[in-house]
Design an enzyme around this catalytic site. Structure first.
Site, PDB file in Angstrom:
ATOM      1  N   LYS A  19     -11.629   4.990 -25.408  1.00  0.00           N
ATOM      2  CA  LYS A  19     -11.905   4.402 -26.944  1.00  0.00           C
ATOM      3  C   LYS A  19     -10.715   4.875 -27.678  1.00  0.00           C
ATOM      4  CE  LYS A  19     -16.720   5.261 -25.829  1.00  0.00           C
ATOM      5  NZ  LYS A  19     -17.831   6.219 -26.028  1.00  0.00           N
ATOM      6  N   GLU A  68      -1.686   3.917 -25.832  1.00  0.00           N
ATOM      7  CA  GLU A  68      -2.469   5.112 -25.548  1.00  0.00           C
ATOM      8  C   GLU A  68      -2.434   6.120 -26.646  1.00  0.00           C
ATOM      9  OE1 GLU A  68      -4.464   6.475 -24.062  1.00  0.00           O
ATOM     10  OE2 GLU A  68      -4.396   7.267 -21.828  1.00  0.00           O
ATOM     11  N   ASP A  69      -3.725   6.995 -26.796  1.00  0.00           N
ATOM     12  CA  ASP A  69      -3.450   7.967 -27.642  1.00  0.00           C
ATOM     13  C   ASP A  69      -2.652   9.273 -27.368  1.00  0.00           C
ATOM     14  OD1 ASP A  69      -5.172   8.579 -25.652  1.00  0.00           O
ATOM     15  OD2 ASP A  69      -7.063   8.977 -27.178  1.00  0.00           O
ATOM     16  N   ASP A 122      -1.310  12.852 -21.011  1.00  0.00           N
ATOM     17  CA  ASP A 122      -1.244  14.421 -20.433  1.00  0.00           C
ATOM     18  C   ASP A 122      -0.989  14.351 -19.141  1.00  0.00           C
ATOM     19  OD1 ASP A 122      -1.974  16.920 -20.261  1.00  0.00           O
ATOM     20  OD2 ASP A 122      -4.294  16.606 -20.050  1.00  0.00           O
ATOM     21  N   LYS A 144       2.097  14.968 -24.062  1.00  0.00           N
ATOM     22  CA  LYS A 144       1.836  16.156 -23.593  1.00  0.00           C
ATOM     23  C   LYS A 144       2.513  16.360 -22.216  1.00  0.00           C
ATOM     24  CE  LYS A 144      -2.654  17.304 -23.999  1.00  0.00           C
ATOM     25  NZ  LYS A 144      -3.921  18.089 -24.143  1.00  0.00           N
ATOM     26  N   PHE A 202      -5.228  21.263 -26.765  1.00  0.00           N
ATOM     27  CA  PHE A 202      -6.418  20.328 -27.134  1.00  0.00           C
ATOM     28  C   PHE A 202      -6.374  19.823 -28.276  1.00  0.00           C
ATOM     29  CE2 PHE A 202     -10.296  18.122 -26.857  1.00  0.00           C
ATOM     30  CZ  PHE A 202     -10.078  17.207 -25.848  1.00  0.00           C
ATOM     31  N   VAL A 203      -6.012  18.212 -28.577  1.00  0.00           N
ATOM     32  CA  VAL A 203      -6.042  18.011 -29.962  1.00  0.00           C
ATOM     33  C   VAL A 203      -7.175  16.938 -30.250  1.00  0.00           C
ATOM     34  CG1 VAL A 203      -3.508  18.655 -30.570  1.00  0.00           C
ATOM     35  CG2 VAL A 203      -4.291  16.006 -29.130  1.00  0.00           C
ATOM     36  N   ASP A 239     -10.823  12.475 -28.970  1.00  0.00           N
ATOM     37  CA  ASP A 239     -12.305  13.032 -29.265  1.00  0.00           C
ATOM     38  C   ASP A 239     -12.319  14.453 -28.486  1.00  0.00           C
ATOM     39  OD1 ASP A 239     -12.466  11.918 -26.499  1.00  0.00           O
ATOM     40  OD2 ASP A 239     -14.338  12.395 -26.574  1.00  0.00           O
ATOM     41  N   ARG A 290     -13.253  11.339 -33.495  1.00  0.00           N
ATOM     42  CA  ARG A 290     -12.197  10.315 -33.315  1.00  0.00           C
ATOM     43  C   ARG A 290     -12.126   9.741 -34.700  1.00  0.00           C
ATOM     44  NH1 ARG A 290     -12.265   8.718 -27.810  1.00  0.00           N
ATOM     45  NH2 ARG A 290     -14.113   8.941 -26.664  1.00  0.00           N
TER      46      ARG A 290
HETATM   47  P1  IMP Z   1      -4.222  11.696 -18.453  1.00  0.00           P
HETATM   48  O1  IMP Z   1      -4.791  10.809 -17.398  1.00  0.00           O
HETATM   49  O2  IMP Z   1      -4.522  13.147 -18.053  1.00  0.00           O
HETATM   50  O3  IMP Z   1      -2.768  11.643 -18.810  1.00  0.00           O
HETATM   51  O4  IMP Z   1      -5.297  11.624 -19.714  1.00  0.00           O
HETATM   52  C1  IMP Z   1      -5.337  10.737 -20.811  1.00  0.00           C
HETATM   53  C2  IMP Z   1      -6.379  10.982 -21.584  1.00  0.00           C
HETATM   54  O5  IMP Z   1      -7.193  12.026 -21.617  1.00  0.00           O
HETATM   55  C3  IMP Z   1      -6.238  10.206 -23.030  1.00  0.00           C
HETATM   56  O6  IMP Z   1      -6.179   8.945 -23.301  1.00  0.00           O
HETATM   57  C4  IMP Z   1      -7.430  11.262 -23.835  1.00  0.00           C
HETATM   58  O7  IMP Z   1      -8.496  10.560 -23.738  1.00  0.00           O
HETATM   59  C5  IMP Z   1      -7.653  12.363 -22.772  1.00  0.00           C
HETATM   60  N1  IMP Z   1      -6.743  13.470 -23.311  1.00  0.00           N
HETATM   61  C6  IMP Z   1      -5.892  14.045 -22.865  1.00  0.00           C
HETATM   62  N2  IMP Z   1      -5.402  15.287 -23.709  1.00  0.00           N
HETATM   63  C7  IMP Z   1      -6.226  15.241 -24.686  1.00  0.00           C
HETATM   64  C8  IMP Z   1      -6.345  15.988 -25.831  1.00  0.00           C
HETATM   65  O8  IMP Z   1      -5.525  16.992 -26.243  1.00  0.00           O
HETATM   66  N3  IMP Z   1      -7.455  15.807 -26.538  1.00  0.00           N
HETATM   67  C9  IMP Z   1      -8.451  14.961 -26.366  1.00  0.00           C
HETATM   68  N4  IMP Z   1      -8.058  13.921 -25.258  1.00  0.00           N
HETATM   69  C10 IMP Z   1      -7.405  14.363 -24.502  1.00  0.00           C
END
Ligand code: IMP
Length: 180
Positions: free
Chosen positions: A43, A98-99, A102, A130, A152-153, A159, A165
């Protein structure tokens, strides 16, 4: 104005708007005759997607997909598609919105899915990056709003257990909120 559960502001609303304007202009130029589909990852991408699309001045479509690898503040590693998109992607130019990127696990799975479905091109546009958290080196966003340290943001779509959010800025969540 910073809320009391926020340690530090990472992006103000004005900075987010400036990023979206810049990306919008670049996308307008690069995708002029391509009628791209902006695919938001639910979301967290919703506020970013709606701000960004205002500045894209060529023909484009939107759709959404929901894939999840997160529980609380930690990635679980396994990615599940919870809600699929509706628009066929064969021969289409896809911009994944994407927001935050990570580990890259979520996007790797979604990109594989779109490749299997025959997308003409796939690029990633993310508000935040990140890189210290990255475990997948094949996920390289083309458009990055801001690169941040491994904190963690929350806010502007991001969220913590479904909260925050709705903030119109992005900030680092105080550890006291999740380390109880
Ligand atoms: P990834 O698969 O580890 O790259 O994760 C991406 C998803 O993890 C993002 O779309 C977020 O929903 C969540 N996420 C990663 N880091 C954060 C954070 O610092 N705060 C909140 N959600 C995060």
């Amino acid at each position: 104005m910073k809320n009391n559960f926020i340690e530090e502001i990472i992006l103000t609303h004005e900075e987010i708007a400036d990023i979206c304007k810049k990306f919008g202009e670049e996308i307008t130029e690069e995708y002029q005759d391509k009628r791209p589909i902006l695919v938001g990852l639910l979301k967290g991408s919703v506020p970013f997607m709606s701000e960004l699309m205002k500045y894209i001045k060529c023909d484009m479509e939107i759709d959404f997909i929901q894939a999840s690898s997160y529980s609380g503040v930690k990635s679980t590693g396994a990615v599940m598609v919870l809600k699929d998109m509706i628009t066929p992607v064969k021969d289409r130019h896809i911009l994944l919105v994407e927001d935050i990127v990570d580990t890259g696990l979520t996007l790797r799975e979604v990109m594989n899915l779109f490749q299997d479905r025959g997308a003409a091109s796939i690029e990633i546009i993310t508000l935040l990056n990140k890189p210290d958290g990255r475990t997948v080196n094949t996920v390289v966003p083309k458009y990055i709003g801001k690169t941040i340290p491994n904190k963690f943001v929350v806010g502007f779509g991001l969220d913590y257990n479904e909260l925050y959010r709705n903030l119109d800025y992005v900030g680092v969540l105080k550890e006291a909120v999740y380390k109880k």
